[in-house]
Design a protein around this motif. Structure first.
Motif, PDB file in Angstrom:
ATOM      1  N   GLU A 182       0.829  -1.203   0.000  1.00  7.62           N
ATOM      2  CA  GLU A 182       0.000   0.000   0.000  1.00  7.62           C
ATOM      3  C   GLU A 182       0.870   1.262   0.000  1.00  7.62           C
ATOM      4  OE1 GLU A 182      -2.464  -0.412   3.405  1.00  7.62           O
ATOM      5  OE2 GLU A 182      -4.025  -1.527   2.353  1.00  7.62           O
ATOM      6  N   GLN A 183       1.939   1.216   0.802  1.00  8.78           N
ATOM      7  CA  GLN A 183       2.845   2.372   0.835  1.00  8.78           C
ATOM      8  C   GLN A 183       3.488   2.603  -0.536  1.00  8.78           C
ATOM      9  OE1 GLN A 183       5.603   1.476   3.948  1.00  8.78           O
ATOM     10  NE2 GLN A 183       4.124   1.888   5.619  1.00  8.78           N
ATOM     11  N   LYS A 184       3.872   1.502  -1.156  1.00 11.92           N
ATOM     12  CA  LYS A 184       4.497   1.621  -2.472  1.00 11.92           C
ATOM     13  C   LYS A 184       3.508   2.162  -3.498  1.00 11.92           C
ATOM     14  CE  LYS A 184       7.099  -1.111  -5.861  1.00 11.92           C
ATOM     15  NZ  LYS A 184       7.639  -2.455  -6.176  1.00 11.92           N
ATOM     16  N   VAL A 185       2.271   1.634  -3.454  1.00 12.47           N
ATOM     17  CA  VAL A 185       1.244   2.106  -4.402  1.00 12.47           C
ATOM     18  C   VAL A 185       0.934   3.569  -4.151  1.00 12.47           C
ATOM     19  CG1 VAL A 185      -1.184   1.856  -5.067  1.00 12.47           C
ATOM     20  CG2 VAL A 185       0.255  -0.173  -4.768  1.00 12.47           C
ATOM     21  N   THR A 186       0.842   3.922  -2.854  1.00 10.85           N
ATOM     22  CA  THR A 186       0.548   5.328  -2.515  1.00 10.85           C
ATOM     23  C   THR A 186       1.666   6.244  -2.992  1.00 10.85           C
ATOM     24  OG1 THR A 186      -0.710   4.623  -0.583  1.00 10.85           O
ATOM     25  CG2 THR A 186       0.054   6.912  -0.631  1.00 10.85           C
ATOM     26  N   ALA A 187       2.897   5.799  -2.750  1.00 10.21           N
ATOM     27  CA  ALA A 187       4.034   6.614  -3.188  1.00 10.21           C
ATOM     28  C   ALA A 187       4.045   6.754  -4.701  1.00 10.21           C
ATOM     29  CB  ALA A 187       5.339   5.970  -2.700  1.00 10.21           C
ATOM     30  N   ASN A 188       3.780   5.673  -5.408  1.00 14.37           N
ATOM     31  CA  ASN A 188       3.734   5.743  -6.878  1.00 14.37           C
ATOM     32  C   ASN A 188       2.618   6.660  -7.346  1.00 14.37           C
ATOM     33  OD1 ASN A 188       5.883   4.002  -7.127  1.00 14.37           O
ATOM     34  ND2 ASN A 188       4.594   2.172  -7.308  1.00 14.37           N
ATOM     35  N   TYR A 189       1.478   6.572  -6.626  1.00 17.93           N
ATOM     36  CA  TYR A 189       0.343   7.431  -7.008  1.00 17.93           C
ATOM     37  C   TYR A 189       0.694   8.898  -6.788  1.00 17.93           C
ATOM     38  CZ  TYR A 189      -4.132   9.796  -6.750  1.00 17.93           C
ATOM     39  OH  TYR A 189      -5.166  10.664  -6.939  1.00 17.93           O
ATOM     40  N   GLU A 190       1.289   9.171  -5.625  1.00 18.06           N
ATOM     41  CA  GLU A 190       1.653  10.556  -5.337  1.00 18.06           C
ATOM     42  C   GLU A 190       2.698  11.051  -6.330  1.00 18.06           C
ATOM     43  OE1 GLU A 190       2.940  10.484  -1.333  1.00 18.06           O
ATOM     44  OE2 GLU A 190       0.898  10.459  -0.484  1.00 18.06           O
ATOM     45  N   ARG A 191       3.651  10.177  -6.655  1.00 19.30           N
ATOM     46  CA  ARG A 191       4.693  10.554  -7.602  1.00 19.30           C
ATOM     47  C   ARG A 191       4.072  10.855  -8.979  1.00 19.30           C
ATOM     48  NH1 ARG A 191       7.447   6.488  -7.087  1.00 19.30           N
ATOM     49  NH2 ARG A 191       8.791   7.243  -5.383  1.00 19.30           N
ATOM     50  N   SER A 192       3.167   9.973  -9.402  1.00 15.60           N
ATOM     51  CA  SER A 192       2.531  10.189 -10.708  1.00 15.60           C
ATOM     52  C   SER A 192       1.641  11.420 -10.674  1.00 15.60           C
ATOM     53  CB  SER A 192       1.710   8.948 -11.094  1.00 15.60           C
ATOM     54  OG  SER A 192       0.656   8.715 -10.156  1.00 15.60           O
TER      55      SER A 192
END
Length: 215
Positions: A182-192
């Motif tokens: 979830e942290q990785k997905v959230t970070a990727n989402y925020e980055r995108s």
């Protein structure tokens, strides 16, 4: 004590030790063994009880036949006495006494057999109750064993540090994995999301710069 007795005692001791180990290792298996033996004994007793009932019936029929023959010979003796047939009278009287004696013996035997049958039936019913109790005990043990196995399986999943080796999967490990995911997905989402904002900002800046350059 001779050598044979010593050898016999040694073998029996080894057998008892083996049975104790087997009982400790797998009590259900040993109980099943006892149940099979008890079932065989109950089956044997059932046949013996049925045989005793048959014998009691035969005793009753023989006694009835002896009583009827005694009464018949008594009537024939009376008839021969009135007719003056002394030899027939003596024969009928002797037969009557023999049949009466037989009937008395059979009456005593039949009464004793009835008492024995009643005791056998009571003991047979007790054996069946004991066997039923053993069945229920086996169900209880199977239930406990099932709970133990289920708890062990649950503990392997729920407890992070199992006893006797590392488990393959645990809920806490799965939860940690999901949390990292979830942290990785959230970070990727925020980055995108940030990249998208930068892209819009760059487009807006380009639009503003074009009219200024024209002027």
């Amino acid at each position: 004590m001779n050598a044979f007795e010593r050898l016999k005692n040694t073998i029996m001791a080894d057998i008892h030790d083996l049975m104790d180990q087997k009982e400790e290792k797998n009590p259900i298996m040993l109980l099943n063994h006892y149940l099979r033996q008890s079932e065989q004994e109950v089956h044997k007793i059932s046949k013996l009880v049925d045989r005793q009932r048959t014998l009691n019936g035969q005793f009753a029929r023989e006694r009835k036949e002896a009583e009827e023959m005694a009464a018949k010979r008594a009537g024939q003796a009376d008839l021969a006495q009135r007719a003056g047939e002394h030899d027939l009278y003596e024969f009928a009287l002797l037969e009557k006494e023999q049949y009466e004696l037989r009937a008395a013996q059979l009456r005593e035997t039949s009464e004793r057999a009835e008492r024995d049958l009643e005791q056998l039936e009571q003991k047979y019913e007790q054996m069946k109750h004991k066997l039923k109790d053993m069945y229920i005990k086996r169900m209880e043990l199977m239930g406990r064993e099932n709970v133990v196995r289920a708890n062990r399986s649950i503990d392997k999943v729920l407890k992070p540090d199992g006893v006797g080796g590392s488990p393959s999967f645990r809920f806490d490990e799965i939860e940690q994995f999901i949390e990292r995911l979830e942290q990785k997905v959230t970070a990727n989402y925020e980055r995108s999301s940030m990249e998208a904002r930068f892209a819009r900002l760059e487009k807006e800046m380009v639009k503003e710069e074009v009219p200024n350059a024209a002027n």
